[in-house]
Scaffold this motif. Sequence first.
Motif, PDB file in Angstrom:
ATOM      1  N   TYR A 403       0.815  -1.211   0.000  1.00 31.86           N
ATOM      2  CA  TYR A 403       0.000   0.000   0.000  1.00 31.86           C
ATOM      3  C   TYR A 403       0.855   1.270   0.000  1.00 31.86           C
ATOM      4  O   TYR A 403       0.419   2.317  -0.462  1.00 31.86           O
ATOM      5  CB  TYR A 403      -0.930   0.023   1.211  1.00 31.86           C
ATOM      6  CG  TYR A 403      -1.982  -1.064   1.215  1.00 31.86           C
ATOM      7  CD1 TYR A 403      -2.704  -1.378   0.064  1.00 31.86           C
ATOM      8  CD2 TYR A 403      -2.258  -1.782   2.373  1.00 31.86           C
ATOM      9  CE1 TYR A 403      -3.656  -2.369   0.064  1.00 31.86           C
ATOM     10  CE2 TYR A 403      -3.222  -2.774   2.396  1.00 31.86           C
ATOM     11  CZ  TYR A 403      -3.919  -3.076   1.237  1.00 31.86           C
ATOM     12  OH  TYR A 403      -4.875  -4.060   1.251  1.00 31.86           O
ATOM     13  N   SER A 406       3.812   0.878  -3.839  1.00 32.04           N
ATOM     14  CA  SER A 406       3.417   0.604  -5.229  1.00 32.04           C
ATOM     15  C   SER A 406       3.050   1.901  -5.947  1.00 32.04           C
ATOM     16  O   SER A 406       2.733   2.912  -5.325  1.00 32.04           O
ATOM     17  CB  SER A 406       2.236  -0.358  -5.257  1.00 32.04           C
ATOM     18  OG  SER A 406       2.567  -1.569  -4.611  1.00 32.04           O
ATOM     19  N   ASP A 407       3.077   1.845  -7.268  1.00 35.21           N
ATOM     20  CA  ASP A 407       2.695   3.002  -8.087  1.00 35.21           C
ATOM     21  C   ASP A 407       1.234   2.937  -8.521  1.00 35.21           C
ATOM     22  O   ASP A 407       0.606   3.982  -8.737  1.00 35.21           O
ATOM     23  CB  ASP A 407       3.576   3.066  -9.337  1.00 35.21           C
ATOM     24  CG  ASP A 407       5.035   3.264  -8.985  1.00 35.21           C
ATOM     25  OD1 ASP A 407       5.365   4.339  -8.439  1.00 35.21           O
ATOM     26  OD2 ASP A 407       5.840   2.336  -9.219  1.00 35.21           O
ATOM     27  N   TYR A 409      -2.349   0.527  -7.642  1.00 35.64           N
ATOM     28  CA  TYR A 409      -2.998  -0.605  -6.981  1.00 35.64           C
ATOM     29  C   TYR A 409      -4.074  -1.148  -7.911  1.00 35.64           C
ATOM     30  O   TYR A 409      -4.936  -0.405  -8.389  1.00 35.64           O
ATOM     31  CB  TYR A 409      -3.605  -0.185  -5.641  1.00 35.64           C
ATOM     32  CG  TYR A 409      -4.037  -1.387  -4.826  1.00 35.64           C
ATOM     33  CD1 TYR A 409      -3.107  -2.109  -4.092  1.00 35.64           C
ATOM     34  CD2 TYR A 409      -5.354  -1.826  -4.860  1.00 35.64           C
ATOM     35  CE1 TYR A 409      -3.480  -3.230  -3.388  1.00 35.64           C
ATOM     36  CE2 TYR A 409      -5.739  -2.949  -4.157  1.00 35.64           C
ATOM     37  CZ  TYR A 409      -4.804  -3.641  -3.425  1.00 35.64           C
ATOM     38  OH  TYR A 409      -5.183  -4.786  -2.730  1.00 35.64           O
ATOM     39  N   ALA A 425      -4.688   2.156  -0.206  1.00 41.75           N
ATOM     40  CA  ALA A 425      -3.732   2.596  -1.223  1.00 41.75           C
ATOM     41  C   ALA A 425      -3.885   4.093  -1.494  1.00 41.75           C
ATOM     42  O   ALA A 425      -2.894   4.826  -1.566  1.00 41.75           O
ATOM     43  CB  ALA A 425      -3.943   1.793  -2.505  1.00 41.75           C
ATOM     44  N   GLN A 430      -1.737   6.636  -3.789  1.00 42.90           N
ATOM     45  CA  GLN A 430      -1.537   5.652  -4.852  1.00 42.90           C
ATOM     46  C   GLN A 430      -2.798   5.536  -5.699  1.00 42.90           C
ATOM     47  O   GLN A 430      -3.859   5.177  -5.185  1.00 42.90           O
ATOM     48  CB  GLN A 430      -1.206   4.299  -4.223  1.00 42.90           C
ATOM     49  CG  GLN A 430      -0.805   3.239  -5.223  1.00 42.90           C
ATOM     50  CD  GLN A 430      -0.455   1.920  -4.559  1.00 42.90           C
ATOM     51  OE1 GLN A 430      -0.657   0.868  -5.122  1.00 42.90           O
ATOM     52  NE2 GLN A 430       0.067   1.969  -3.326  1.00 42.90           N
ATOM     53  N   CYS A 432      -5.568   3.894  -8.074  1.00 45.44           N
ATOM     54  CA  CYS A 432      -6.066   2.519  -8.146  1.00 45.44           C
ATOM     55  C   CYS A 432      -6.734   2.281  -9.485  1.00 45.44           C
ATOM     56  O   CYS A 432      -7.382   3.182 -10.038  1.00 45.44           O
ATOM     57  CB  CYS A 432      -7.081   2.257  -7.028  1.00 45.44           C
ATOM     58  SG  CYS A 432      -6.409   2.432  -5.372  1.00 45.44           S
ATOM     59  N   GLY A 487      -2.628  11.080  -8.236  1.00 45.77           N
ATOM     60  CA  GLY A 487      -2.152  10.596  -6.948  1.00 45.77           C
ATOM     61  C   GLY A 487      -2.479  11.557  -5.821  1.00 45.77           C
ATOM     62  O   GLY A 487      -2.876  11.141  -4.717  1.00 45.77           O
TER      63      GLY A 487
END
Length: 519
Positions: A403, A406-407, A409, A425, A430, A432, A487
């Motif tokens: 969570y 990552s770039d 999800y 996330a 992040q 999704c 983001g």
Amino acid sequence: MNNFLFVASENDAIANCKVGGVGDVIRDVPKQISERGDRVHVVVPSYSRLHESGTFKASLQLNLRGISYTAQLYEVPAKEEDKNISHYVIHHPEIEMGNLGGIYHHDPFEPFYSDVIKYTIFCTAVAEAIKQKHFGKLDIVHLHDWHSSLLLFLKNYHPQYSCLKKNRFVYCIHNLALQGIRPFENNYSSLQNWFPQLEIDREALKDPRYADCFNLMAIGIRYADAVHTVSPSYKQDVLLPSAAPEFIGGEGLENDLRQADREGRFHGILNGSDYRPETLVKKNRLFPNIATAIFKQLQKEQDREKAAFLAHTGEKIVPFLKKKPNFISASVARLTEQKFYFFKRSPEALLEILDRLEEVNGIYVLLGTGAADYEQLLRDISYKRKNFIFINAQCEQVVNSIYRDSDLYFMPSLFEPCGISQMLAMRNGQPCLVHHTGGLKDTVQHVHTGFAFDGKTYDEKVYNMVESFKEALYFFENDKTVWKQIGLNARRMRFTWKKSVDEYYKLLYTFNPADVRVA
């Protein structure tokens, strides 16, 4: 001060008692209730292990199968102490540890056979504990999914537990697809076997599709004073019949849900997430945490095939300990039809996504355990594709790092009652990529806080899933301004438990003795 009892199969407020999102809800909602000055008791099964750290509180004598059963009530320590919250487990030898996360059983030939046995004993023991006032004088009992709904059967059909009619019962549907269906008779897990002395109304208890079976999910819907799903959109979905795989709706219980809706008992309230600063974890720990988790698992793994796969996964991680990839997509979920049906039916779509990731020096990390056929599919792909990291294990540190680090999800759920993973996330900024269904509709906006795909047919959905993944990578590669803004928008979203629990008090917990439903 109101006095609450939460009854569920999972509770992440105590150690080693979580598989899915239910555990998060049972951890977080009582905190909000406590902050309002109300008292909460939470009880789950011990699964033959959780009582070991607890304090014995009482023996509970039960009459089951025409014989005497003795269960034990233990109070257990919480990860975070709260003076208004007490946590308990029910122990009995037949309340066994499951093969899915140490909680649930997977019975491929007789679905729900083992689980109905253990939750029957559990719920009866909880009813006895309520009767003996071990939780004090209760105002509201909040039940979660079919694992707890037998309490409503006992309330309406068992003369020893008529005292339960004094309480308001709220029933939460986390996943309507899992219903706890078993035969009325001629089976060890049948109602007749466990309660041979009771006169029951088979018509009121039966499954709409299988007249010789009772349905514990239906019992919860039919007998609770208030019923709720974990998102507004999922409520709308389940009022309609399913047409799988294009649409997953009421799964045979849509008429029961419509009746509850007409009676003003049915609500859709979005789950929340915890935004306290201390919930954030260190950045750039994903690959070290994966390596540590694999090493620990290897030390205790006795199955040679699983050990070989763990070693294979460890080898794939080693290069990333020195230099991480340019792009990390990730998923965390139980390996079930709900979560990864698109991969199982159309593995070529996953392979196309991996091909596109390879072009940007990207990888896909997927953590989960579950159904054997899904595990085997993902292991096979892992052996073939160097940029697919399948972590066939459970590890909280790895999950938290996914969570965080990552770039993108990835949540390609066939259906999703709410989904908490996307909230966790998004909390970390992040974006999704989700299927536009259920609670994912309520939380992710396409090219604003993330990316979404849908379609009228199955083929359209799979095609659009791949295209949406490519679209996300396009923005990442070619329009950093838009990518960063997505983001930032995700990070700014706030799905707070305070807002959710405000709705609970308004729609679910309002107590009027005249509203209590009796048989």
